[in-house]
Write a protein that holds these residues in place. Sequence first.
Motif, PDB file in Angstrom:
ATOM      1  N   TRP A 133      29.825  50.447  -3.214  1.00  6.99           N
ATOM      2  CA  TRP A 133      29.627  51.779  -3.766  1.00  6.99           C
ATOM      3  C   TRP A 133      28.178  52.221  -3.735  1.00  6.99           C
ATOM      4  O   TRP A 133      27.253  51.410  -3.712  1.00  6.99           O
ATOM      5  N   THR A 134      28.045  53.547  -3.750  1.00  9.55           N
ATOM      6  CA  THR A 134      26.744  54.200  -3.880  1.00  9.55           C
ATOM      7  C   THR A 134      26.933  55.377  -4.820  1.00  9.55           C
ATOM      8  O   THR A 134      27.902  56.128  -4.692  1.00  9.55           O
ATOM      9  N   ASN A 135      26.006  55.542  -5.761  1.00  9.70           N
ATOM     10  CA  ASN A 135      26.114  56.635  -6.741  1.00  9.70           C
ATOM     11  C   ASN A 135      24.825  57.456  -6.738  1.00  9.70           C
ATOM     12  O   ASN A 135      23.733  56.922  -6.917  1.00  9.70           O
ATOM     13  N   LEU A 136      24.983  58.750  -6.509  1.00  9.39           N
ATOM     14  CA  LEU A 136      23.850  59.674  -6.486  1.00  9.39           C
ATOM     15  C   LEU A 136      23.988  60.681  -7.619  1.00  9.39           C
ATOM     16  O   LEU A 136      25.019  61.342  -7.744  1.00  9.39           O
ATOM     17  N   ARG A 137      22.950  60.812  -8.430  1.00 11.34           N
ATOM     18  CA  ARG A 137      22.913  61.850  -9.457  1.00 11.34           C
ATOM     19  C   ARG A 137      22.044  63.003  -8.983  1.00 11.34           C
ATOM     20  O   ARG A 137      20.926  62.791  -8.512  1.00 11.34           O
ATOM     21  N   ALA A 138      22.564  64.221  -9.135  1.00 12.73           N
ATOM     22  CA  ALA A 138      21.820  65.414  -8.726  1.00 12.73           C
ATOM     23  C   ALA A 138      21.696  66.372  -9.906  1.00 12.73           C
ATOM     24  O   ALA A 138      22.455  66.289 -10.878  1.00 12.73           O
ATOM     25  N   THR A 139      20.739  67.286  -9.816  1.00 13.87           N
ATOM     26  CA  THR A 139      20.567  68.301 -10.848  1.00 13.87           C
ATOM     27  C   THR A 139      21.522  69.463 -10.598  1.00 13.87           C
ATOM     28  O   THR A 139      22.423  69.393  -9.773  1.00 13.87           O
ATOM     29  N   GLN A 140      21.337  70.565 -11.330  1.00  9.53           N
ATOM     30  CA  GLN A 140      22.299  71.664 -11.353  1.00  9.53           C
ATOM     31  C   GLN A 140      22.259  72.472 -10.043  1.00  9.53           C
ATOM     32  O   GLN A 140      21.192  72.683  -9.464  1.00  9.53           O
ATOM     33  N   PHE A 141      23.423  72.983  -9.649  1.00 12.46           N
ATOM     34  CA  PHE A 141      23.497  73.854  -8.480  1.00 12.46           C
ATOM     35  C   PHE A 141      23.164  75.293  -8.888  1.00 12.46           C
ATOM     36  O   PHE A 141      23.586  75.763  -9.956  1.00 12.46           O
ATOM     37  N   PRO A 142      22.447  76.026  -8.057  1.00 16.88           N
ATOM     38  CA  PRO A 142      22.119  77.416  -8.388  1.00 16.88           C
ATOM     39  C   PRO A 142      23.339  78.286  -8.663  1.00 16.88           C
ATOM     40  O   PRO A 142      23.288  79.161  -9.532  1.00 16.88           O
ATOM     41  N   ALA A 143      24.422  78.061  -7.954  1.00 14.32           N
ATOM     42  CA  ALA A 143      25.610  78.898  -8.144  1.00 14.32           C
ATOM     43  C   ALA A 143      26.185  78.758  -9.546  1.00 14.32           C
ATOM     44  O   ALA A 143      26.777  79.714 -10.082  1.00 14.32           O
ATOM     45  N   LEU A 144      26.029  77.586 -10.158  1.00 16.43           N
ATOM     46  CA  LEU A 144      26.519  77.404 -11.518  1.00 16.43           C
ATOM     47  C   LEU A 144      25.649  78.167 -12.510  1.00 16.43           C
ATOM     48  O   LEU A 144      26.152  78.764 -13.475  1.00 16.43           O
TER      49      LEU A 144
END
Length: 258
Positions: A133-144
């Motif tokens: 497994w690989t897990n990536l955390r990202a910040t908020q999307f502009p569309a949201l």
Amino acid sequence: MKNDTIMVTGATGMLGREVLERVRRTGRPVRALTRRTALPDDAGVDWRTGDLTTGAGLDEALAGVGTVIHCASDIRHFKNDLPGFRHLLDAGKRAGVEHVVNISIVGVDRTPYPYYRVKLEGERLLAGSGTGWTNLRATQFPALLDLAFGALSKLPVVLVPSGTDCQPVDPGDVADRLVELALGDPAGRVPDFAGPTVYPAAGLARDWLRAAGKRRPVLPVRVPGKIGAAWRAGHLTAPGHALGRRTWEQYLAERFAR
């Protein structure tokens, strides 16, 4: 011979569409999962019907898949996300899937928001699955953020959380990173992925109102409790991982192009 087929879940969603397009460009066999029985006529993509919530059709859909990029999530019915992820992992194990790449959210371990708790439990489920497994955390999307400001702007005053910073990241940039990870070996939890700039929430709201041509005062309000404290502590951002390229200003310019 190692199977090189990559499957994308949530392939019709905001992020999944971007991921699917980028997997096409790799030249690898690409498969996409949908709940729909009427499958798209999409040259170059092997669409399969499967229901994560019930597990129906997953064994057939995952047969011959080597890597899964898991983008499926339903923020409106997020309680279904965990059983859906469990069904996916179990079916993947039966099918011999070797690598699951998961997208999560920056701050899920430090922000006691119900949806974040589900995402964090999904990370734990993945880590204990026995599959690479690989897990990536990202910040908020502009569309949201766009959706939120659109709703808030219907009021005479736009209320935003005080002392709160955001770091919007373009889903296309995140998709690039997810596909890069999918083409590599399982890496566990990898460094967070955030947009290029940190903005105060009030500044984002004013930018949105200006771009949308709306006149509203913006009023920062203190959000009480542990969630508000987490936001004020900066847990929605990852300033040391500003790896995205597309800016909030570029998003707004395209969104409100006239």
